[in-house]
Design a protein around this motif. Sequence first.
Motif, PDB file in Angstrom:
ATOM      1  N   SER A   1     120.680  -3.945 147.253  1.00 21.96           N
ATOM      2  CA  SER A   1     121.719  -2.961 147.593  1.00 21.96           C
ATOM      3  C   SER A   1     123.049  -3.381 146.993  1.00 21.96           C
ATOM      4  O   SER A   1     123.752  -4.226 147.538  1.00 21.96           O
ATOM      5  CB  SER A   1     121.859  -2.840 149.112  1.00 21.96           C
ATOM      6  N   SER A   2     123.384  -2.779 145.857  1.00 24.75           N
ATOM      7  CA  SER A   2     124.708  -2.964 145.274  1.00 24.75           C
ATOM      8  C   SER A   2     125.637  -1.905 145.876  1.00 24.75           C
ATOM      9  O   SER A   2     125.261  -1.202 146.827  1.00 24.75           O
ATOM     10  CB  SER A   2     124.631  -2.830 143.748  1.00 24.75           C
ATOM     11  N   SER A   3     126.839  -1.803 145.330  1.00 23.42           N
ATOM     12  CA  SER A   3     127.838  -0.916 145.923  1.00 23.42           C
ATOM     13  C   SER A   3     128.650  -0.190 144.857  1.00 23.42           C
ATOM     14  O   SER A   3     128.889  -0.723 143.763  1.00 23.42           O
ATOM     15  CB  SER A   3     128.792  -1.752 146.776  1.00 23.42           C
TER      16      SER A   3
ATOM     17  N   PRO B   1     137.681  11.239 140.158  1.00 22.72           N
ATOM     18  CA  PRO B   1     137.147   9.895 139.923  1.00 22.72           C
ATOM     19  C   PRO B   1     135.883   9.942 139.074  1.00 22.72           C
ATOM     20  O   PRO B   1     135.170  10.948 139.080  1.00 22.72           O
ATOM     21  CB  PRO B   1     136.812   9.407 141.332  1.00 22.72           C
ATOM     22  N   LYS B   2     135.632   8.852 138.344  1.00 24.35           N
ATOM     23  CA  LYS B   2     134.414   8.806 137.523  1.00 24.35           C
ATOM     24  C   LYS B   2     133.540   7.652 138.010  1.00 24.35           C
ATOM     25  O   LYS B   2     133.963   6.493 137.958  1.00 24.35           O
ATOM     26  CB  LYS B   2     134.817   8.593 136.063  1.00 24.35           C
ATOM     27  N   CYS B   3     132.349   7.965 138.472  1.00 24.06           N
ATOM     28  CA  CYS B   3     131.431   6.930 138.960  1.00 24.06           C
ATOM     29  C   CYS B   3     130.019   7.184 138.428  1.00 24.06           C
ATOM     30  O   CYS B   3     129.039   7.049 139.171  1.00 24.06           O
ATOM     31  CB  CYS B   3     131.406   6.900 140.482  1.00 24.06           C
TER      32      CYS B   3
ATOM     33  N   VAL C   1     112.374  -5.160 139.797  1.00 26.60           N
ATOM     34  CA  VAL C   1     113.561  -5.034 140.647  1.00 26.60           C
ATOM     35  C   VAL C   1     114.026  -3.582 140.676  1.00 26.60           C
ATOM     36  O   VAL C   1     113.802  -2.829 139.721  1.00 26.60           O
ATOM     37  CB  VAL C   1     114.727  -5.967 140.203  1.00 26.60           C
ATOM     38  N   LYS C   2     114.637  -3.235 141.794  1.00 24.77           N
ATOM     39  CA  LYS C   2     115.190  -1.878 141.977  1.00 24.77           C
ATOM     40  C   LYS C   2     116.605  -2.044 142.500  1.00 24.77           C
ATOM     41  O   LYS C   2     116.803  -2.728 143.517  1.00 24.77           O
ATOM     42  CB  LYS C   2     114.381  -1.104 143.025  1.00 24.77           C
ATOM     43  N   ILE C   3     117.563  -1.437 141.820  1.00 23.73           N
ATOM     44  CA  ILE C   3     118.963  -1.630 142.204  1.00 23.73           C
ATOM     45  C   ILE C   3     119.615  -0.285 142.503  1.00 23.73           C
ATOM     46  O   ILE C   3     119.609   0.622 141.663  1.00 23.73           O
ATOM     47  CB  ILE C   3     119.753  -2.323 141.079  1.00 23.73           C
ATOM     48  N   ALA C   4     120.200  -0.180 143.720  1.00 24.33           N
ATOM     49  CA  ALA C   4     120.952   1.034 144.077  1.00 24.33           C
ATOM     50  C   ALA C   4     122.406   0.677 144.329  1.00 24.33           C
ATOM     51  O   ALA C   4     122.708  -0.401 144.841  1.00 24.33           O
ATOM     52  CB  ALA C   4     120.358   1.665 145.331  1.00 24.33           C
ATOM     53  N   ARG C   5     123.291   1.592 143.954  1.00 23.67           N
ATOM     54  CA  ARG C   5     124.714   1.451 144.263  1.00 23.67           C
ATOM     55  C   ARG C   5     125.034   2.418 145.393  1.00 23.67           C
ATOM     56  O   ARG C   5     125.132   3.637 145.160  1.00 23.67           O
ATOM     57  CB  ARG C   5     125.569   1.769 143.024  1.00 23.67           C
ATOM     58  N   PHE C   6     125.148   1.881 146.620  1.00 21.30           N
ATOM     59  CA  PHE C   6     125.433   2.736 147.774  1.00 21.30           C
ATOM     60  C   PHE C   6     126.899   3.158 147.768  1.00 21.30           C
ATOM     61  O   PHE C   6     127.787   2.357 147.483  1.00 21.30           O
ATOM     62  CB  PHE C   6     125.185   1.978 149.088  1.00 21.30           C
ATOM     63  N   HIS C   7     127.119   4.439 148.147  1.00 20.76           N
ATOM     64  CA  HIS C   7     128.481   4.970 148.318  1.00 20.76           C
ATOM     65  C   HIS C   7     128.713   5.257 149.797  1.00 20.76           C
ATOM     66  O   HIS C   7     128.116   6.173 150.339  1.00 20.76           O
ATOM     67  CB  HIS C   7     128.656   6.282 147.542  1.00 20.76           C
ATOM     68  N   ASN C   8     129.538   4.487 150.421  1.00 25.12           N
ATOM     69  CA  ASN C   8     129.961   4.608 151.822  1.00 25.12           C
ATOM     70  C   ASN C   8     128.926   5.277 152.742  1.00 25.12           C
ATOM     71  O   ASN C   8     128.928   6.493 152.934  1.00 25.12           O
ATOM     72  CB  ASN C   8     131.301   5.334 151.912  1.00 25.12           C
ATOM     73  N   ILE C   9     128.063   4.479 153.300  1.00 27.62           N
ATOM     74  CA  ILE C   9     126.970   4.961 154.161  1.00 27.62           C
ATOM     75  C   ILE C   9     127.445   4.935 155.614  1.00 27.62           C
ATOM     76  O   ILE C   9     128.074   3.961 156.047  1.00 27.62           O
ATOM     77  CB  ILE C   9     125.730   4.044 154.001  1.00 27.62           C
TER      78      ILE C   9
ATOM     79  N   ASN D   1     123.146   5.402 141.547  1.00 24.88           N
ATOM     80  CA  ASN D   1     123.963   5.745 142.720  1.00 24.88           C
ATOM     81  C   ASN D   1     123.089   6.319 143.822  1.00 24.88           C
ATOM     82  O   ASN D   1     122.231   7.179 143.562  1.00 24.88           O
ATOM     83  CB  ASN D   1     125.001   6.815 142.361  1.00 24.88           C
ATOM     84  N   ILE D   2     123.308   5.848 145.062  1.00 23.99           N
ATOM     85  CA  ILE D   2     122.767   6.555 146.228  1.00 23.99           C
ATOM     86  C   ILE D   2     123.987   6.903 147.072  1.00 23.99           C
ATOM     87  O   ILE D   2     124.586   6.037 147.718  1.00 23.99           O
ATOM     88  CB  ILE D   2     121.726   5.709 146.998  1.00 23.99           C
TER      89      ILE D   2
END
Length: 321
Positions: free
Chosen positions: A116-118, A133-135, A171-179, A245-246
């Motif tokens: 879980s990245s961010s 914003p650009k994400c 590996v699986k990497i997600a960038r969570f946005h304010n959960i 991104n999640i």
Amino acid sequence: MKKALVCGAGGFIGGHLVNRLKEEGYWVRGVDLKSNEYGNNNADEFVIGDLRDINIVSEVVSDDLDEVYQLAADMGGAGFVFTGHNDSDIMHNSALCNLNVLEEVKKKRIKKIFYSSSACMYPEYNQMDPNNPKCSEDSAYPAAPDSEYGWEKLFSERLYLTYNRNHGIDVKIARFHNIFGPMGTWDGGREKAPAALCRKVAEAPDGGAIEVWGDGKQTRSFLIVDECVEGVRRLMDSDFIGPVNIGSEEMISINDFAKMIVDISGKKLTIVNIEGPTGVAGRNSDNRLIREKLGWAPNMSLREGTEKTYKWILEQIENKQ
Ligand code: NAD
Ligand code: GDD
């Protein structure tokens, strides 16, 4: 029966992820420094342990696991990650958890690990305009996160990718946005804006006021935890590595979000903007990649998720009295 280890199972998202895996029929081991303070402890086996200690990591990463979910981190909202006071703890603690877990996953030949990245790893220079914003995932470099928390996440993303390239680990990497959502931290200093604002509104007397950090024009998007967990499981079962991104694409200014919560409460309250740690001026998830790779993206409205969360926080406050 599949066997999974959830690191950070005593935390907010970890606790919800354990429930989801149990619903799917997994046998689940959880590990955390603490059990979940809201009673969300449903792992088949729960180890209280410190993942900075390689002996603990060696014990919990057993060679019979099918999947590992690494969510343990020193984590909090703007009041914790953007003040600068916790930077060395954040970098040291979270990096050690990632270094230890990955090395043990390699030794035990576990095939799959989620990280879980961010969204905090995205460069500050793309998040200066609150309305634009650009994400997108490909905007990560040249790297310039605005917090050490974001730098640690970026370092760890790269660490996971090296274990994929050098050791063939999936590996699986997600960038969570304010959960956010029920059973998330709502007081004590680590709470994020959704829980903090719900608490302030719930505690305010009708006709009173609530304090909101910054000028309130800063923007964010907030994703309900159930959809976060759905995204994690879909990513884990896909053939896509990420990072992806999640998050939600429903961007809102913080003052408008506060007004939404006031409206949900049925009270009449004034918003008072005060100085506080604010982080980037604007942030929103970009869900083009998740749609393309997983054929799915979250769609619950912010209003619906906030109604559930407000109700839960109100209950917590009433139960404490
Ligand atoms: P959380 O703080 O509720 O959960 C993290 C858990 O990790 C905590 O229970 C903590 O005790 C545990 N932990 C920390 N150090 C540990 C150690 N040394 N050994 C064992 N356990 C340890 O946070 P969360 O909101 O559930 O976040 C889960 C993950 O998702 C974190 O990696 C976080 O950085 C990431 N993330 C969360 C959000 C969000 O909005 N919640 C956004 C972006 C990324
Ligand atoms: N926490 C909090 N409490 N934030 C408030 C408050 C309050 O009472 N009032 C206004 N805010 C503002 C903050 O100043 C910030 O500008 C915005 O609301 C969002 O704050 P948070 O929800 O605390 O954090 P964030 O969105 O800046 O960052 C969070 O999300 C990241 C992922 O998107 C953090 O939890 C990071 O750790 C996480 O990685």
